[in-house]
Design a protein around this motif. Sequence first.
Motif, PDB file in Angstrom:
ATOM      1  N   LYS A 270       0.815  -1.219   0.000  1.00 49.36           N
ATOM      2  CA  LYS A 270       0.000   0.000   0.000  1.00 49.36           C
ATOM      3  C   LYS A 270       0.848   1.269   0.000  1.00 49.36           C
ATOM      4  O   LYS A 270       0.312   2.370   0.000  1.00 49.36           O
ATOM      5  CB  LYS A 270      -0.949   0.003   1.190  1.00 49.36           C
ATOM      6  CG  LYS A 270      -1.979  -1.112   1.109  1.00 49.36           C
ATOM      7  CD  LYS A 270      -2.947  -1.039   2.246  1.00 49.36           C
ATOM      8  CE  LYS A 270      -3.933  -2.185   2.147  1.00 49.36           C
ATOM      9  NZ  LYS A 270      -4.895  -2.168   3.237  1.00 49.36           N
ATOM     10  N   GLY A 271       2.170   1.127   0.033  1.00 54.49           N
ATOM     11  CA  GLY A 271       3.049   2.289  -0.069  1.00 54.49           C
ATOM     12  C   GLY A 271       3.168   3.129   1.182  1.00 54.49           C
ATOM     13  O   GLY A 271       3.294   4.344   1.098  1.00 54.49           O
ATOM     14  N   PHE A 272       3.162   2.492   2.372  1.00 50.78           N
ATOM     15  CA  PHE A 272       3.350   3.227   3.626  1.00 50.78           C
ATOM     16  C   PHE A 272       4.726   3.896   3.591  1.00 50.78           C
ATOM     17  O   PHE A 272       5.741   3.263   3.315  1.00 50.78           O
ATOM     18  CB  PHE A 272       3.258   2.271   4.817  1.00 50.78           C
ATOM     19  CG  PHE A 272       3.516   2.934   6.137  1.00 50.78           C
ATOM     20  CD1 PHE A 272       2.523   3.666   6.762  1.00 50.78           C
ATOM     21  CD2 PHE A 272       4.755   2.836   6.747  1.00 50.78           C
ATOM     22  CE1 PHE A 272       2.758   4.291   7.982  1.00 50.78           C
ATOM     23  CE2 PHE A 272       5.001   3.454   7.960  1.00 50.78           C
ATOM     24  CZ  PHE A 272       3.998   4.188   8.582  1.00 50.78           C
ATOM     25  N   ARG A 273       4.766   5.217   3.863  1.00 49.11           N
ATOM     26  CA  ARG A 273       6.029   5.969   3.819  1.00 49.11           C
ATOM     27  C   ARG A 273       6.425   6.426   5.214  1.00 49.11           C
ATOM     28  O   ARG A 273       5.584   6.840   6.008  1.00 49.11           O
ATOM     29  CB  ARG A 273       5.900   7.192   2.909  1.00 49.11           C
ATOM     30  CG  ARG A 273       5.634   6.824   1.472  1.00 49.11           C
ATOM     31  CD  ARG A 273       5.654   8.013   0.527  1.00 49.11           C
ATOM     32  NE  ARG A 273       4.892   9.136   1.022  1.00 49.11           N
ATOM     33  CZ  ARG A 273       5.174  10.416   0.741  1.00 49.11           C
ATOM     34  NH1 ARG A 273       6.185  10.718  -0.021  1.00 49.11           N
ATOM     35  NH2 ARG A 273       4.426  11.392   1.224  1.00 49.11           N
ATOM     36  N   LYS A 274       7.739   6.384   5.464  1.00 54.15           N
ATOM     37  CA  LYS A 274       8.276   6.823   6.753  1.00 54.15           C
ATOM     38  C   LYS A 274       9.637   7.472   6.525  1.00 54.15           C
ATOM     39  O   LYS A 274      10.434   7.006   5.704  1.00 54.15           O
ATOM     40  CB  LYS A 274       8.407   5.627   7.700  1.00 54.15           C
ATOM     41  CG  LYS A 274       8.953   5.990   9.072  1.00 54.15           C
ATOM     42  CD  LYS A 274       8.790   4.838  10.054  1.00 54.15           C
ATOM     43  CE  LYS A 274      10.046   4.041  10.141  1.00 54.15           C
ATOM     44  NZ  LYS A 274      10.042   3.093  11.272  1.00 54.15           N
ATOM     45  N   ARG A 275       9.888   8.560   7.268  1.00 56.39           N
ATOM     46  CA  ARG A 275      11.176   9.244   7.208  1.00 56.39           C
ATOM     47  C   ARG A 275      11.568   9.625   8.630  1.00 56.39           C
ATOM     48  O   ARG A 275      10.740  10.133   9.391  1.00 56.39           O
ATOM     49  CB  ARG A 275      11.058  10.493   6.340  1.00 56.39           C
ATOM     50  CG  ARG A 275      12.369  11.130   5.998  1.00 56.39           C
ATOM     51  CD  ARG A 275      12.167  12.196   4.951  1.00 56.39           C
ATOM     52  NE  ARG A 275      13.439  12.733   4.507  1.00 56.39           N
ATOM     53  CZ  ARG A 275      13.553  13.782   3.724  1.00 56.39           C
ATOM     54  NH1 ARG A 275      12.475  14.405   3.284  1.00 56.39           N
ATOM     55  NH2 ARG A 275      14.735  14.215   3.368  1.00 56.39           N
TER      56      ARG A 275
END
Length: 125
Positions: free
Chosen positions: A19-24
């Motif tokens: 689902k393209g979970f993004r984290k930075r």
Amino acid sequence: MEIEGTIKLIDETKTYGSKGFRKREVVITTDEQYPQHILVEFIQDKTDLLNDFKPGQPVKISINLRGREWTNPQGETKYFNSIQGWRIESLQQQDGSGEMPPVPPMEAFEPAEDLKEEDYDDLPF
């Protein structure tokens, strides 16, 4: 809640799952007697907030503390905490921040020699 400090490290945005979970992640070093290195994660659309910041820059980050429970396959329950950022502000003074411009030295001004006595008497009392 908020934390203030200097950016030590800004990681690249990482994408997880189908689902393209993004984290930075960003590491902030606090300015206190015993400085702390605090890892703050920004997720989804908030990852873009870090694009204009660089290591060495003093910032204030608005955060939420998150906790979750996880039970491993052996039935042991473990608990995890995370610090999620949702806003970041620079603490450096910006140009045009409303500060008064510097005043030129006294030698840059010419003395007024054409003043008359009646010029001083314009007060209403």
